[in-house]
Scaffold this motif. Structure first.
Motif, PDB file in Angstrom:
ATOM      1  N   SER A 107       0.872  -1.179   0.000  1.00  0.00           N
ATOM      2  CA  SER A 107       0.000   0.000   0.000  1.00  0.00           C
ATOM      3  C   SER A 107       0.903   1.221   0.000  1.00  0.00           C
ATOM      4  O   SER A 107       2.120   1.118   0.218  1.00  0.00           O
ATOM      5  CB  SER A 107      -0.950   0.010   1.207  1.00  0.00           C
ATOM      6  OG  SER A 107      -0.225   0.211   2.403  1.00  0.00           O
ATOM      7  N   SER A 108       0.326   2.381  -0.238  1.00  0.00           N
ATOM      8  CA  SER A 108       1.133   3.597  -0.243  1.00  0.00           C
ATOM      9  C   SER A 108       1.721   3.900   1.125  1.00  0.00           C
ATOM     10  O   SER A 108       2.779   4.530   1.229  1.00  0.00           O
ATOM     11  CB  SER A 108       0.273   4.779  -0.708  1.00  0.00           C
ATOM     12  OG  SER A 108      -0.860   4.927   0.132  1.00  0.00           O
ATOM     13  N   SER A 109       1.051   3.435   2.185  1.00  0.00           N
ATOM     14  CA  SER A 109       1.551   3.691   3.537  1.00  0.00           C
ATOM     15  C   SER A 109       2.647   2.720   3.951  1.00  0.00           C
ATOM     16  O   SER A 109       3.471   3.040   4.811  1.00  0.00           O
ATOM     17  CB  SER A 109       0.394   3.623   4.535  1.00  0.00           C
ATOM     18  OG  SER A 109      -0.226   2.347   4.504  1.00  0.00           O
ATOM     19  N   THR A 110       2.670   1.526   3.360  1.00  0.00           N
ATOM     20  CA  THR A 110       3.700   0.544   3.725  1.00  0.00           C
ATOM     21  C   THR A 110       4.872   0.517   2.747  1.00  0.00           C
ATOM     22  O   THR A 110       5.811  -0.262   2.937  1.00  0.00           O
ATOM     23  CB  THR A 110       3.080  -0.859   3.786  1.00  0.00           C
ATOM     24  OG1 THR A 110       2.556  -1.202   2.489  1.00  0.00           O
ATOM     25  CG2 THR A 110       1.953  -0.910   4.806  1.00  0.00           C
ATOM     26  N   PHE A 138      -3.454  -5.687  -6.253  1.00  0.00           N
ATOM     27  CA  PHE A 138      -3.229  -4.370  -5.681  1.00  0.00           C
ATOM     28  C   PHE A 138      -2.996  -3.357  -6.792  1.00  0.00           C
ATOM     29  O   PHE A 138      -2.664  -3.712  -7.927  1.00  0.00           O
ATOM     30  CB  PHE A 138      -2.011  -4.367  -4.731  1.00  0.00           C
ATOM     31  CG  PHE A 138      -2.139  -5.312  -3.564  1.00  0.00           C
ATOM     32  CD1 PHE A 138      -2.845  -4.931  -2.428  1.00  0.00           C
ATOM     33  CD2 PHE A 138      -1.560  -6.576  -3.602  1.00  0.00           C
ATOM     34  CE1 PHE A 138      -2.971  -5.792  -1.354  1.00  0.00           C
ATOM     35  CE2 PHE A 138      -1.681  -7.438  -2.538  1.00  0.00           C
ATOM     36  CZ  PHE A 138      -2.387  -7.055  -1.401  1.00  0.00           C
ATOM     37  N   ASP A 139      -3.165  -2.082  -6.423  1.00  0.00           N
ATOM     38  CA  ASP A 139      -2.796  -0.966  -7.290  1.00  0.00           C
ATOM     39  C   ASP A 139      -1.432  -0.463  -6.853  1.00  0.00           C
ATOM     40  O   ASP A 139      -1.242  -0.106  -5.685  1.00  0.00           O
ATOM     41  CB  ASP A 139      -3.831   0.164  -7.204  1.00  0.00           C
ATOM     42  CG  ASP A 139      -5.166  -0.233  -7.808  1.00  0.00           C
ATOM     43  OD1 ASP A 139      -5.158  -1.086  -8.710  1.00  0.00           O
ATOM     44  OD2 ASP A 139      -6.198   0.295  -7.364  1.00  0.00           O
ATOM     45  N   GLY A 167       6.334   4.977  -8.749  1.00  0.00           N
ATOM     46  CA  GLY A 167       7.744   5.083  -8.372  1.00  0.00           C
ATOM     47  C   GLY A 167       8.382   3.727  -8.183  1.00  0.00           C
ATOM     48  O   GLY A 167       7.826   2.692  -8.551  1.00  0.00           O
ATOM     49  N   GLY A 168       9.582   3.718  -7.575  1.00  0.00           N
ATOM     50  CA  GLY A 168      10.241   2.460  -7.284  1.00  0.00           C
ATOM     51  C   GLY A 168      11.743   2.521  -7.465  1.00  0.00           C
ATOM     52  O   GLY A 168      12.333   3.585  -7.680  1.00  0.00           O
ATOM     53  N   PHE A 169      12.362   1.354  -7.363  1.00  0.00           N
ATOM     54  CA  PHE A 169      13.810   1.198  -7.561  1.00  0.00           C
ATOM     55  C   PHE A 169      14.022   0.703  -8.990  1.00  0.00           C
ATOM     56  O   PHE A 169      13.591  -0.393  -9.346  1.00  0.00           O
ATOM     57  CB  PHE A 169      14.385   0.215  -6.542  1.00  0.00           C
ATOM     58  CG  PHE A 169      14.147   0.636  -5.108  1.00  0.00           C
ATOM     59  CD1 PHE A 169      15.025   1.502  -4.477  1.00  0.00           C
ATOM     60  CD2 PHE A 169      13.036   0.179  -4.404  1.00  0.00           C
ATOM     61  CE1 PHE A 169      14.810   1.901  -3.162  1.00  0.00           C
ATOM     62  CE2 PHE A 169      12.810   0.573  -3.102  1.00  0.00           C
ATOM     63  CZ  PHE A 169      13.694   1.435  -2.467  1.00  0.00           C
ATOM     64  N   VAL A 170      14.693   1.513  -9.796  1.00  0.00           N
ATOM     65  CA  VAL A 170      14.741   1.297 -11.246  1.00  0.00           C
ATOM     66  C   VAL A 170      16.132   0.896 -11.696  1.00  0.00           C
ATOM     67  O   VAL A 170      17.137   1.482 -11.266  1.00  0.00           O
ATOM     68  CB  VAL A 170      14.285   2.576 -11.989  1.00  0.00           C
ATOM     69  CG1 VAL A 170      14.482   2.421 -13.495  1.00  0.00           C
ATOM     70  CG2 VAL A 170      12.831   2.879 -11.676  1.00  0.00           C
ATOM     71  N   ILE A 171      16.166  -0.100 -12.585  1.00  0.00           N
ATOM     72  CA  ILE A 171      17.396  -0.488 -13.287  1.00  0.00           C
ATOM     73  C   ILE A 171      17.065  -0.518 -14.774  1.00  0.00           C
ATOM     74  O   ILE A 171      16.207  -1.307 -15.208  1.00  0.00           O
ATOM     75  CB  ILE A 171      17.921  -1.856 -12.825  1.00  0.00           C
ATOM     76  CG1 ILE A 171      18.378  -1.796 -11.367  1.00  0.00           C
ATOM     77  CG2 ILE A 171      19.070  -2.321 -13.716  1.00  0.00           C
ATOM     78  CD1 ILE A 171      18.896  -3.126 -10.838  1.00  0.00           C
ATOM     79  N   ASP A 172      17.722   0.318 -15.551  1.00  0.00           N
ATOM     80  CA  ASP A 172      17.544   0.343 -17.000  1.00  0.00           C
ATOM     81  C   ASP A 172      18.575  -0.570 -17.652  1.00  0.00           C
ATOM     82  O   ASP A 172      19.786  -0.379 -17.479  1.00  0.00           O
ATOM     83  CB  ASP A 172      17.690   1.760 -17.543  1.00  0.00           C
ATOM     84  CG  ASP A 172      16.502   2.641 -17.188  1.00  0.00           C
ATOM     85  OD1 ASP A 172      15.399   2.087 -17.012  1.00  0.00           O
ATOM     86  OD2 ASP A 172      16.677   3.872 -17.074  1.00  0.00           O
ATOM     87  N   LEU A 173      18.091  -1.552 -18.386  1.00  0.00           N
ATOM     88  CA  LEU A 173      18.988  -2.430 -19.127  1.00  0.00           C
ATOM     89  C   LEU A 173      19.521  -1.700 -20.353  1.00  0.00           C
ATOM     90  O   LEU A 173      18.880  -0.780 -20.865  1.00  0.00           O
ATOM     91  CB  LEU A 173      18.260  -3.701 -19.547  1.00  0.00           C
ATOM     92  CG  LEU A 173      17.683  -4.561 -18.425  1.00  0.00           C
ATOM     93  CD1 LEU A 173      16.955  -5.767 -19.001  1.00  0.00           C
ATOM     94  CD2 LEU A 173      18.772  -5.004 -17.450  1.00  0.00           C
TER      95      LEU A 173
END
Length: 357
Positions: free
Chosen positions: A224-227, A259-260, A264-270
């Motif tokens: 969730s957005s809070s967790t 879930f929705d 955002g997030g942790f991104v790695i571009d190949l």
């Protein structure tokens, strides 16, 4: 005695032009009515529909003001309710006609500019090849839709992705030239870099029966957005990988099966297929798998890539989602979208553009 002369009686004309008498030489008097319900903001009932139609000759001053306002004319001594009503009706008919013409031309233009057949087969081909490709390391026929665990997820990424997007030779074994590299199925240009994006959750104390408190101190909640965890993770070769919000990535939320998920997030571009070989990309993915890039805090792993077909002038956006649920299962979700983004009127050196990425 003189004979009395018969007195002629003429029908009088009211302000609306209707005769006061019931009939004149066998003809019924003409009465113009006007519905007043749409001029009043109060809700109307079914029983008041008859009362809403008012004869023009019996309009009150307040009703005449409403008619004048609806027709867009000034109210004064020379105000004619009949003229205002006719003007109002003409304007409404004109608006309806303009709207109908707009909808007609908009529909025709949309259908003409859309290649329905090309969209369908382009989408179906991509879906069949991306989702139907079998894992090389599996002992049985296993595809993307058969993913059920984190091991299945990484087998798909390591085995399928490099062979899918980073092809290097023709069917007869001839190597691609520099002008032939970077295409999917030889015709579809891979646009941008394929991207991995992970969403994680922060730990929280477990609420368990007393006898289990010593065994379960830290739990990993549902997403969730809070967790959501927005601290720091690691990337390729163990380097520090910061969290990037959706405003920075210019991405939006996405609804999975359970879930929705945020953008955002942790991104790695190949690397783009023009700048890396199949073996190099496979080594990057294998390194992330070896370092256990996904763990118990992972809740979603996205793999996104896009391509462009210059012949059809169509873009294809592909999103593969692995949902890591709080009870250990991994559920696959796929999204394929075909879109046309304007018209191309001149020749573009696509390979030159991609090399500058």
């Amino acid at each position: 005695m003189a004979k009395a002369k018969a007195k002629k009686v003429f029908p009088t004309v009211g302000p609306a032009g209707s005769h006061d008498g019931d009939s004149v030489q066998g003809r019924t008097s003409r009465q113009l009515t006007f519905p007043m319900a749409h001029l009043d903001s109060r809700p109307s009932s079914a029983g008041s529909s008859k009362a809403d139609k008012v004869e023009v000759g019996r309009l009150t001053r307040e009703q005449k003001l409403k008619v004048a306002a609806a027709a867009g004319v000034a109210y004064g001594p020379e105000f004619s309710a009949e003229t205002a009503i006719l003007k109002f009706r003409k304007e409404k008919f004109r608006e309806m006609l303009i709207y109908f013409v707009f909808v007609l031309f908009f529909t025709i233009g949309s259908l003409i500019s859309r290649d329905v057949t090309g969209n369908h087969y382009f989408l179906r081909t991509a879906r069949n090849l991306v989702l139907g490709r079998e894992l090389e390391s599996a002992d049985f026929a296993q595809t993307f839709d058969d993913t059920a665990s984190d091991e299945d997820c990484w087998e798909y990424l390591v085995d399928v992705v490099p062979n899918l997007l980073y092809t290097e030779q023709w069917y007869n074994g001839d190597a691609f030239t520099s002008e032939e590299t970077g295409f999917w199925l030889h015709y579809n240009l891979i646009v941008g870099k394929p991207r991995l994006r992970q969403l994680r959750v922060a730990t929280e104390p477990c609420v368990v029966p007393p006898r289990f408190e010593s065994s379960y101190e830290t739990c990993f909640p549902a997403y969730s957005s809070s967790t959501e965890d927005t601290t720091v993770h690691f990337g390729f070769n163990g380097t520090e990988l910061p969290f990037q919000p959706d405003s920075e990535l210019k991405s939006s939320s996405f609804g999975g099966q359970f879930f929705d998920y945020g953008g955002g997030g942790f991104v790695i571009d190949l690397p783009h297929p023009l700048n890396a070989t199949q073996a190099e990309v496979k080594a990057i993915l294998q390194d992330l798998k070896t370092r256990k890039w996904t763990d118990k805090a992972t809740r979603a792993l996205f793999f996104d890539f896009a391509m462009y077909n210059p012949t059809l002038n169509l873009f294809l956006s592909v999103r593969l989602l692995f949902e890591f649920l709080e009870y250990g299962a991994v559920t696959p979700v796929s999204s394929f979208r075909v879109m046309r983004m304007g018209y191309v009127w001149h020749k573009i050196n696509y390979s030159g553009i991609i090399r500058n990425l």
